[in-house]
Write an enzyme that holds these catalytic residues in place. Sequence first.
Site, mmCIF file in Angstrom:
data_model
loop_
_atom_site.group_PDB
_atom_site.id
_atom_site.type_symbol
_atom_site.label_atom_id
_atom_site.label_comp_id
_atom_site.label_asym_id
_atom_site.label_seq_id
_atom_site.Cartn_x
_atom_site.Cartn_y
_atom_site.Cartn_z
ATOM 1 C CE LYS A 159 0.280 11.900 50.824
ATOM 2 N NZ LYS A 159 -0.976 11.633 51.338
ATOM 3 C CE LYS A 178 -2.194 5.821 53.501
ATOM 4 N NZ LYS A 178 -1.473 6.507 54.544
ATOM 5 C CE LYS A 195 -5.453 12.428 56.677
ATOM 6 N NZ LYS A 195 -5.131 12.207 58.076
HETATM 7 P P1 ATP Z 1 -3.349 10.220 53.664
HETATM 8 O O1 ATP Z 1 -4.344 9.159 53.986
HETATM 9 O O2 ATP Z 1 -3.970 11.507 53.250
HETATM 10 O O3 ATP Z 1 -2.271 9.736 52.756
HETATM 11 P P2 ATP Z 1 -2.190 9.581 56.123
HETATM 12 O O4 ATP Z 1 -3.388 9.165 56.881
HETATM 13 O O5 ATP Z 1 -1.287 8.532 55.610
HETATM 14 O O6 ATP Z 1 -2.614 10.586 54.998
HETATM 15 P P3 ATP Z 1 -1.271 10.781 58.486
HETATM 16 O O7 ATP Z 1 -2.572 11.329 58.918
HETATM 17 O O8 ATP Z 1 -0.109 11.629 58.750
HETATM 18 O O9 ATP Z 1 -1.270 10.508 56.958
HETATM 19 O O10 ATP Z 1 -1.020 9.380 59.155
HETATM 20 C C1 ATP Z 1 -0.734 9.368 60.512
HETATM 21 C C2 ATP Z 1 -0.300 8.037 60.993
HETATM 22 O O11 ATP Z 1 -1.310 7.075 60.727
HETATM 23 C C3 ATP Z 1 0.969 7.526 60.339
HETATM 24 O O12 ATP Z 1 1.762 6.887 61.317
HETATM 25 C C4 ATP Z 1 0.463 6.553 59.334
HETATM 26 O O13 ATP Z 1 1.418 5.556 59.045
HETATM 27 C C5 ATP Z 1 -0.761 5.991 60.043
HETATM 28 N N1 ATP Z 1 -1.727 5.501 59.089
HETATM 29 C C6 ATP Z 1 -2.317 6.199 58.102
HETATM 30 N N2 ATP Z 1 -3.165 5.425 57.419
HETATM 31 C C7 ATP Z 1 -3.110 4.206 57.988
HETATM 32 C C8 ATP Z 1 -3.767 2.956 57.733
HETATM 33 N N3 ATP Z 1 -4.635 2.817 56.756
HETATM 34 N N4 ATP Z 1 -3.465 1.900 58.516
HETATM 35 C C9 ATP Z 1 -2.575 2.034 59.536
HETATM 36 N N5 ATP Z 1 -1.932 3.170 59.822
HETATM 37 C C10 ATP Z 1 -2.186 4.248 59.066
#
Ligand code: ATP
Length: 329
Positions: A117, A200, A203
């Site tokens: 990040k 992954k 967003k």
């Molecule tokens: P960013 O995408 O901006 O890095 P994020 O989506 O990782 O943010 P959160 O919204 O806090 O951050 O994620 C919430 C939960 O969703 C966490 O448990 C994270 O591990 C899970 N998560 C996020 N992206 C994925 C994904 N692509 N596949 C599975 N789980 C996910």
Amino acid sequence: STAMAKKITLVSGIRSSGELLLGNYLGALKQFVELQESYDCYIFLADLHAITTPYAPKEFPEQVRAVARTYLACGLDPSRVTLFRQSDVSAHVELSWLLNTIATMGELNRMTQFKEKSEDQKRESVNAGLFDYPVLMAADILLYQPDVVPVGEDQKQHVELTRDLAGRFNQRFGKTFAIPKPLIRDEGARIKALDDPAKKMSKSAASANSYIAIGDDSDAIRNKISRAVTDSGSEITSGTDKPALTNLLTIFSQLEEVPLKEIEQRYAGKSYKEFKDDLADMIIAALKPIQQTLAELEAKPDYVDDVLAKGAAKARPVAEQTLVAAKRA
Ligand code: ATP
Ligand code: LTN
């Protein structure tokens, strides 16, 4: 119910940084909804974590509420789960300060999320909150003395750090914290970007074609799935040499709740187009009831505020008890 055996306690949060995606749903929310039946759950909107990356101050409070609505629309039941805003329970920040004094610069520097990040920013201008993010996360968790922390694969390192900090604190100051385990599902823990299966689904991605948001309409979903990258060959099979198809098959099998192999068999000899058309239909059908409930919740803002106020009132005394114990120690 006080006479019953103590339930297993679970804590998890989601950064309230914008719209939630299919990745969040499959990696986190869907799991919370299943676990709420049998666990004592503390689930919160990590708004303090969300402000470590850019955000619009005017829109932010409503954005946090929107994430709360999504949790509820996905099936989180506020009568079973303690659902609250992180910033409503000040013990989180207070405990994070105590933990800051035992966390080291070295261990925080090794966190891959921080490295990712802060990658495109000048070192000097990266905000200290982004660096300290994992320590606040440790406080979030340890306050509730949980047994498990359900997260996606990307958060495993942070939970490991939490365990290290808890162990270190207990050793230096006396047993204060339970040492929780990460709970990571085998499948669905890492949904990949539709345009690049090496990344992954996130967003923060440059292109909206890389993800499906929970609020996406049918046209958007069909369009994004039809553009999703596939692998070489024409067979619809999973495997390490087929990361893109593995990802699409995983999404399919997670949503339908049938083993991935079964989906593979179903599409043996069929075309990518047939598979993708069905996958798009599957996603549309899965998101439809969630989107309907979301619309209903948007029409009653007081309800969501009330749920969050009650959640915070339930979380505060639990958090406070651990904070007091940590301060004493
Ligand atoms: P960013 O995408 O901006 O890095 P994020 O989506 O990782 O943010 P959160 O919204 O806090 O951050 O994620 C919430 C939960 O969703 C966490 O448990 C994270 O591990 C899970 N998560 C996020 N992206 C994925 C994904 N692509 N596949 C599975 N789980 C996910
Ligand atoms: N860092 C997490 C969100 C988060 C969290 C937590 C998850 C903040 N505090 C405590 C589990 C437990 C993320 O998903 N980005």
